[in-house]
Design a protein around this motif. Structure first.
Motif, PDB file in Angstrom:
ATOM      1  N   SER A 194      18.926   7.636  18.905  1.00 43.69           N
ATOM      2  CA  SER A 194      18.392   7.300  19.951  1.00 43.69           C
ATOM      3  C   SER A 194      18.289   8.214  21.125  1.00 43.69           C
ATOM      4  CB  SER A 194      18.785   5.691  20.334  1.00 43.69           C
ATOM      5  OG  SER A 194      18.344   5.004  19.374  1.00 43.69           O
ATOM      6  N   GLU A 195      19.657   8.404  21.448  1.00 45.14           N
ATOM      7  CA  GLU A 195      19.847   9.689  22.424  1.00 45.14           C
ATOM      8  C   GLU A 195      18.987  10.874  22.326  1.00 45.14           C
ATOM      9  OE1 GLU A 195      20.644  10.610  26.216  1.00 45.14           O
ATOM     10  OE2 GLU A 195      20.993   8.737  25.201  1.00 45.14           O
ATOM     11  N   SER A 196      18.935  11.265  20.997  1.00 43.29           N
ATOM     12  CA  SER A 196      18.211  12.459  20.673  1.00 43.29           C
ATOM     13  C   SER A 196      16.860  12.170  20.813  1.00 43.29           C
ATOM     14  CB  SER A 196      18.504  12.956  19.210  1.00 43.29           C
ATOM     15  OG  SER A 196      17.586  13.768  18.895  1.00 43.29           O
ATOM     16  N   ILE A 197      16.063  11.218  20.577  1.00 43.43           N
ATOM     17  CA  ILE A 197      14.832  10.777  20.824  1.00 43.43           C
ATOM     18  C   ILE A 197      14.525  10.940  22.196  1.00 43.43           C
ATOM     19  CG2 ILE A 197      13.038   9.032  20.377  1.00 43.43           C
ATOM     20  CD1 ILE A 197      14.651   8.259  17.847  1.00 43.43           C
ATOM     21  N   LEU A 198      15.376  10.207  22.864  1.00 47.18           N
ATOM     22  CA  LEU A 198      15.087   9.970  24.314  1.00 47.18           C
ATOM     23  C   LEU A 198      15.297  11.272  24.928  1.00 47.18           C
ATOM     24  CD1 LEU A 198      17.159   6.944  25.314  1.00 47.18           C
ATOM     25  CD2 LEU A 198      14.629   7.080  25.118  1.00 47.18           C
ATOM     26  N   GLN A 199      16.271  12.192  24.780  1.00 47.67           N
ATOM     27  CA  GLN A 199      16.331  13.669  25.193  1.00 47.67           C
ATOM     28  C   GLN A 199      15.134  14.604  24.539  1.00 47.67           C
ATOM     29  OE1 GLN A 199      19.995  15.194  23.903  1.00 47.67           O
ATOM     30  NE2 GLN A 199      21.270  13.769  25.191  1.00 47.67           N
ATOM     31  N   THR A 200      14.641  14.152  23.519  1.00 50.80           N
ATOM     32  CA  THR A 200      13.611  15.076  23.016  1.00 50.80           C
ATOM     33  C   THR A 200      12.273  14.728  23.692  1.00 50.80           C
ATOM     34  OG1 THR A 200      14.455  15.359  20.822  1.00 50.80           O
ATOM     35  CG2 THR A 200      12.164  15.793  20.960  1.00 50.80           C
ATOM     36  N   GLY A 259       3.612  17.113  29.632  1.00 44.81           N
ATOM     37  CA  GLY A 259       2.909  15.766  30.126  1.00 44.81           C
ATOM     38  C   GLY A 259       2.962  14.636  29.260  1.00 44.81           C
ATOM     39  N   VAL A 260       3.238  13.462  29.883  1.00 44.71           N
ATOM     40  CA  VAL A 260       3.444  12.177  29.106  1.00 44.71           C
ATOM     41  C   VAL A 260       2.039  11.829  28.012  1.00 44.71           C
ATOM     42  CG1 VAL A 260       3.709   9.618  29.245  1.00 44.71           C
ATOM     43  CG2 VAL A 260       5.028  11.325  30.640  1.00 44.71           C
ATOM     44  N   GLU A 261       0.886  12.133  28.762  1.00 46.10           N
ATOM     45  CA  GLU A 261      -0.423  11.728  28.119  1.00 46.10           C
ATOM     46  C   GLU A 261      -0.564  12.638  27.033  1.00 46.10           C
ATOM     47  OE1 GLU A 261      -0.919  14.645  31.249  1.00 46.10           O
ATOM     48  OE2 GLU A 261       0.083  12.670  31.244  1.00 46.10           O
ATOM     49  N   ASN A 262      -0.108  14.025  26.976  1.00 45.51           N
ATOM     50  CA  ASN A 262      -0.361  15.048  25.905  1.00 45.51           C
ATOM     51  C   ASN A 262       0.485  14.820  24.832  1.00 45.51           C
ATOM     52  OD1 ASN A 262      -2.559  15.809  27.477  1.00 45.51           O
ATOM     53  ND2 ASN A 262      -0.928  16.971  28.572  1.00 45.51           N
ATOM     54  N   VAL A 263       1.571  13.911  24.682  1.00 46.68           N
ATOM     55  CA  VAL A 263       2.669  13.902  23.598  1.00 46.68           C
ATOM     56  C   VAL A 263       2.531  12.725  22.854  1.00 46.68           C
ATOM     57  CG1 VAL A 263       5.080  14.237  23.230  1.00 46.68           C
ATOM     58  CG2 VAL A 263       4.109  15.458  25.115  1.00 46.68           C
ATOM     59  N   SER A 264       2.568  12.938  21.392  1.00 43.91           N
ATOM     60  CA  SER A 264       2.120  11.656  20.567  1.00 43.91           C
ATOM     61  C   SER A 264       3.733  11.285  20.136  1.00 43.91           C
ATOM     62  CB  SER A 264       1.454  12.096  19.454  1.00 43.91           C
ATOM     63  OG  SER A 264       2.020  13.145  18.685  1.00 43.91           O
ATOM     64  N   MET A 265       3.908  10.330  19.260  1.00 43.21           N
ATOM     65  CA  MET A 265       5.140   9.743  19.005  1.00 43.21           C
ATOM     66  C   MET A 265       5.228  10.374  17.796  1.00 43.21           C
ATOM     67  SD  MET A 265       6.276   7.151  20.643  1.00 43.21           S
ATOM     68  CE  MET A 265       6.906   5.836  19.694  1.00 43.21           C
ATOM     69  N   ILE A 273      11.629   5.970  14.501  1.00 43.05           N
ATOM     70  CA  ILE A 273      11.140   6.153  15.909  1.00 43.05           C
ATOM     71  C   ILE A 273      10.554   5.132  16.443  1.00 43.05           C
ATOM     72  CG2 ILE A 273       8.923   7.396  15.858  1.00 43.05           C
ATOM     73  CD1 ILE A 273       9.786   9.130  18.545  1.00 43.05           C
ATOM     74  N   TYR A 274       9.636   4.331  15.250  1.00 45.31           N
ATOM     75  CA  TYR A 274       8.755   3.079  15.316  1.00 45.31           C
ATOM     76  C   TYR A 274       9.878   1.969  15.166  1.00 45.31           C
ATOM     77  CZ  TYR A 274       4.357   5.361  15.944  1.00 45.31           C
ATOM     78  OH  TYR A 274       3.419   6.031  16.501  1.00 45.31           O
ATOM     79  N   ARG A 275      10.932   2.336  14.557  1.00 41.27           N
ATOM     80  CA  ARG A 275      12.005   0.887  14.494  1.00 41.27           C
ATOM     81  C   ARG A 275      12.469   0.932  15.805  1.00 41.27           C
ATOM     82  NH1 ARG A 275      12.401   2.852   9.298  1.00 41.27           N
ATOM     83  NH2 ARG A 275      14.109   4.299   9.859  1.00 41.27           N
ATOM     84  N   ARG A 276      12.641   1.993  16.587  1.00 42.87           N
ATOM     85  CA  ARG A 276      13.251   1.900  17.775  1.00 42.87           C
ATOM     86  C   ARG A 276      12.233   1.453  19.001  1.00 42.87           C
ATOM     87  NH1 ARG A 276      16.279   4.704  14.392  1.00 42.87           N
ATOM     88  NH2 ARG A 276      18.387   4.746  14.972  1.00 42.87           N
ATOM     89  N   GLY A 303       6.796   1.849  24.907  1.00 42.86           N
ATOM     90  CA  GLY A 303       8.218   1.048  24.859  1.00 42.86           C
ATOM     91  C   GLY A 303       9.104   2.364  25.006  1.00 42.86           C
ATOM     92  N   LEU A 304       8.883   3.539  24.343  1.00 47.57           N
ATOM     93  CA  LEU A 304       9.444   4.693  24.965  1.00 47.57           C
ATOM     94  C   LEU A 304       9.513   5.071  26.292  1.00 47.57           C
ATOM     95  CD1 LEU A 304      11.285   6.791  23.530  1.00 47.57           C
ATOM     96  CD2 LEU A 304       9.264   7.896  22.870  1.00 47.57           C
ATOM     97  N   CYS A 305       8.489   4.767  26.950  1.00 53.40           N
ATOM     98  CA  CYS A 305       8.487   5.318  28.338  1.00 53.40           C
ATOM     99  C   CYS A 305       9.030   4.107  29.124  1.00 53.40           C
ATOM    100  CB  CYS A 305       7.318   5.319  28.905  1.00 53.40           C
ATOM    101  SG  CYS A 305       5.988   6.586  28.233  1.00 53.40           S
ATOM    102  N   MET A 306       9.318   2.938  28.759  1.00 55.80           N
ATOM    103  CA  MET A 306      10.040   2.092  29.360  1.00 55.80           C
ATOM    104  C   MET A 306      11.539   2.215  29.179  1.00 55.80           C
ATOM    105  SD  MET A 306       9.764  -0.860  30.955  1.00 55.80           S
ATOM    106  CE  MET A 306       8.314  -2.028  30.433  1.00 55.80           C
ATOM    107  N   GLU A 307      12.135   2.704  28.121  1.00 56.44           N
ATOM    108  CA  GLU A 307      13.499   3.024  27.737  1.00 56.44           C
ATOM    109  C   GLU A 307      13.796   4.074  28.664  1.00 56.44           C
ATOM    110  OE1 GLU A 307      17.244   2.613  26.567  1.00 56.44           O
ATOM    111  OE2 GLU A 307      15.540   1.210  26.257  1.00 56.44           O
ATOM    112  N   LEU A 308      12.643   5.371  28.837  1.00 51.91           N
ATOM    113  CA  LEU A 308      13.105   6.268  29.761  1.00 51.91           C
ATOM    114  C   LEU A 308      13.275   5.844  31.231  1.00 51.91           C
ATOM    115  CD1 LEU A 308      10.924   9.174  28.200  1.00 51.91           C
ATOM    116  CD2 LEU A 308      13.502   9.264  28.278  1.00 51.91           C
TER     117      LEU A 308
END
Length: 125
Positions: free
Chosen positions: A14-20, A29-35, A49-52, A58-63
Protein backbone atom coordinates in the motif's frame (compact mmCIF):
# COMPACT_ATOMS: atom_id res chain seq x y z
CA UNK A 1 3.14 -14.96 12.95
CA UNK A 2 2.13 -15.42 9.30
CA UNK A 3 -0.65 -12.87 9.80
CA UNK A 4 1.84 -10.23 10.98
CA UNK A 5 4.11 -10.91 8.01
CA UNK A 6 1.15 -10.69 5.62
CA UNK A 7 0.01 -7.41 7.17
CA UNK A 8 3.53 -6.01 6.91
CA UNK A 9 3.70 -7.03 3.26
CA UNK A 10 0.25 -5.55 2.63
CA UNK A 11 1.25 -2.29 4.33
CA UNK A 12 4.46 -2.14 2.30
CA UNK A 13 2.51 -2.71 -0.91
CA UNK A 14 0.00 0.00 0.00
CA UNK A 15 2.81 2.42 0.86
CA UNK A 16 4.56 1.61 -2.43
CA UNK A 17 1.34 2.29 -4.33
CA UNK A 18 0.86 5.63 -2.56
CA UNK A 19 4.47 6.73 -3.10
CA UNK A 20 4.33 5.72 -6.75
CA UNK A 21 1.03 7.51 -7.19
CA UNK A 22 2.39 10.72 -5.66
CA UNK A 23 5.42 10.60 -7.93
CA UNK A 24 3.33 9.98 -11.07
CA UNK A 25 0.81 12.68 -10.14
CA UNK A 26 3.61 15.16 -9.54
CA UNK A 27 5.26 14.36 -12.84
CA UNK A 28 2.22 13.99 -15.12
CA UNK A 29 -0.74 15.51 -13.26
CA UNK A 30 -3.58 13.65 -11.57
CA UNK A 31 -5.86 13.67 -14.59
CA UNK A 32 -3.16 12.22 -16.87
CA UNK A 33 -2.38 9.11 -14.80
CA UNK A 34 -4.44 5.93 -14.96
CA UNK A 35 -4.80 3.19 -12.39
CA UNK A 36 -3.11 0.87 -14.89
CA UNK A 37 -0.06 3.17 -15.05
CA UNK A 38 0.10 3.31 -11.26
CA UNK A 39 -0.07 -0.47 -10.93
CA UNK A 40 2.61 -0.94 -13.57
CA UNK A 41 4.95 1.66 -12.04
CA UNK A 42 4.43 0.23 -8.54
CA UNK A 43 5.14 -3.29 -9.84
CA UNK A 44 1.80 -4.66 -8.65
CA UNK A 45 -1.04 -6.24 -10.55
CA UNK A 46 -4.15 -4.25 -11.35
CA UNK A 47 -6.14 -6.57 -9.11
CA UNK A 48 -3.88 -5.67 -6.21
CA UNK A 49 -4.42 -1.96 -6.67
CA UNK A 50 -8.19 -2.32 -7.17
CA UNK A 51 -8.53 -4.46 -4.01
CA UNK A 52 -7.11 -1.54 -2.05
CA UNK A 53 -8.64 1.35 -3.98
CA UNK A 54 -11.86 0.89 -5.94
CA UNK A 55 -10.91 3.72 -8.30
CA UNK A 56 -8.68 6.76 -8.69
CA UNK A 57 -11.03 8.78 -6.48
CA UNK A 58 -10.43 6.38 -3.60
CA UNK A 59 -6.71 6.53 -4.16
CA UNK A 60 -6.82 10.33 -4.18
CA UNK A 61 -8.86 10.24 -0.98
CA UNK A 62 -6.16 8.16 0.72
CA UNK A 63 -3.43 10.54 -0.45
CA UNK A 64 -5.40 13.56 0.70
CA UNK A 65 -6.13 11.89 4.04
CA UNK A 66 -2.41 11.47 4.72
CA UNK A 67 -1.69 15.07 3.72
CA UNK A 68 -4.59 16.33 5.83
CA UNK A 69 -3.23 14.49 8.88
CA UNK A 70 0.14 16.16 8.35
CA UNK A 71 -1.49 19.57 8.04
CA UNK A 72 -3.54 18.92 11.17
CA UNK A 73 -0.39 18.06 13.15
CA UNK A 74 1.35 21.15 11.77
CA UNK A 75 -1.63 23.30 12.79
CA UNK A 76 -1.66 21.88 16.31
CA UNK A 77 2.09 22.48 16.68
CA UNK A 78 1.73 26.05 15.42
CA UNK A 79 -1.11 26.78 17.85
CA UNK A 80 0.90 25.33 20.72
CA UNK A 81 3.99 27.44 20.05
CA UNK A 82 2.16 30.66 19.14
CA UNK A 83 -0.13 31.02 22.14
CA UNK A 84 1.34 34.41 23.01
CA UNK A 85 0.63 35.88 19.57
CA UNK A 86 -2.56 37.87 18.99
CA UNK A 87 -5.56 35.79 17.91
CA UNK A 88 -5.91 37.76 14.65
CA UNK A 89 -2.31 36.96 13.67
CA UNK A 90 -2.76 33.27 14.46
CA UNK A 91 -6.01 33.14 12.50
CA UNK A 92 -4.44 34.85 9.48
CA UNK A 93 -1.51 32.44 9.54
CA UNK A 94 -3.80 29.42 9.75
CA UNK A 95 -6.06 30.69 6.98
CA UNK A 96 -3.04 31.22 4.72
CA UNK A 97 -1.81 27.70 5.48
CA UNK A 98 -5.22 26.16 4.79
CA UNK A 99 -5.66 28.09 1.56
CA UNK A 100 -2.19 26.97 0.49
CA UNK A 101 -3.12 23.37 1.38
CA UNK A 102 -6.28 23.55 -0.74
CA UNK A 103 -4.42 25.13 -3.65
CA UNK A 104 -1.67 22.54 -3.49
CA UNK A 105 -4.13 19.65 -3.44
CA UNK A 106 -6.83 20.99 -5.75
CA UNK A 107 -6.28 18.24 -8.35
CA UNK A 108 -6.83 15.52 -5.74
CA UNK A 109 -9.91 17.32 -4.43
CA UNK A 110 -11.33 17.70 -7.96
CA UNK A 111 -10.77 14.01 -8.71
CA UNK A 112 -12.50 13.01 -5.47
CA UNK A 113 -15.37 15.41 -6.23
CA UNK A 114 -15.74 14.08 -9.78
CA UNK A 115 -15.79 10.51 -8.54
CA UNK A 116 -18.38 11.28 -5.86
CA UNK A 117 -20.53 13.21 -8.33
CA UNK A 118 -20.33 10.34 -10.82
CA UNK A 119 -21.22 7.78 -8.15
CA UNK A 120 -24.14 9.93 -7.00
CA UNK A 121 -25.52 10.07 -10.53
CA UNK A 122 -25.22 6.30 -10.91
CA UNK A 123 -27.15 5.76 -7.69
CA UNK A 124 -29.91 7.99 -8.96
CA UNK A 125 -30.31 6.02 -12.20
Amino acid sequence: MPDQAQRKDANEISESILQTTEALFSKHGVENVSMHQIAKAANVGQGTIYRRYANKGGLCMELLHEQFNLMQAKTAAYLEKSQSKPAKERLQTLLKEHIHFLGTHVALIETIHNFMTCMGKKRLL
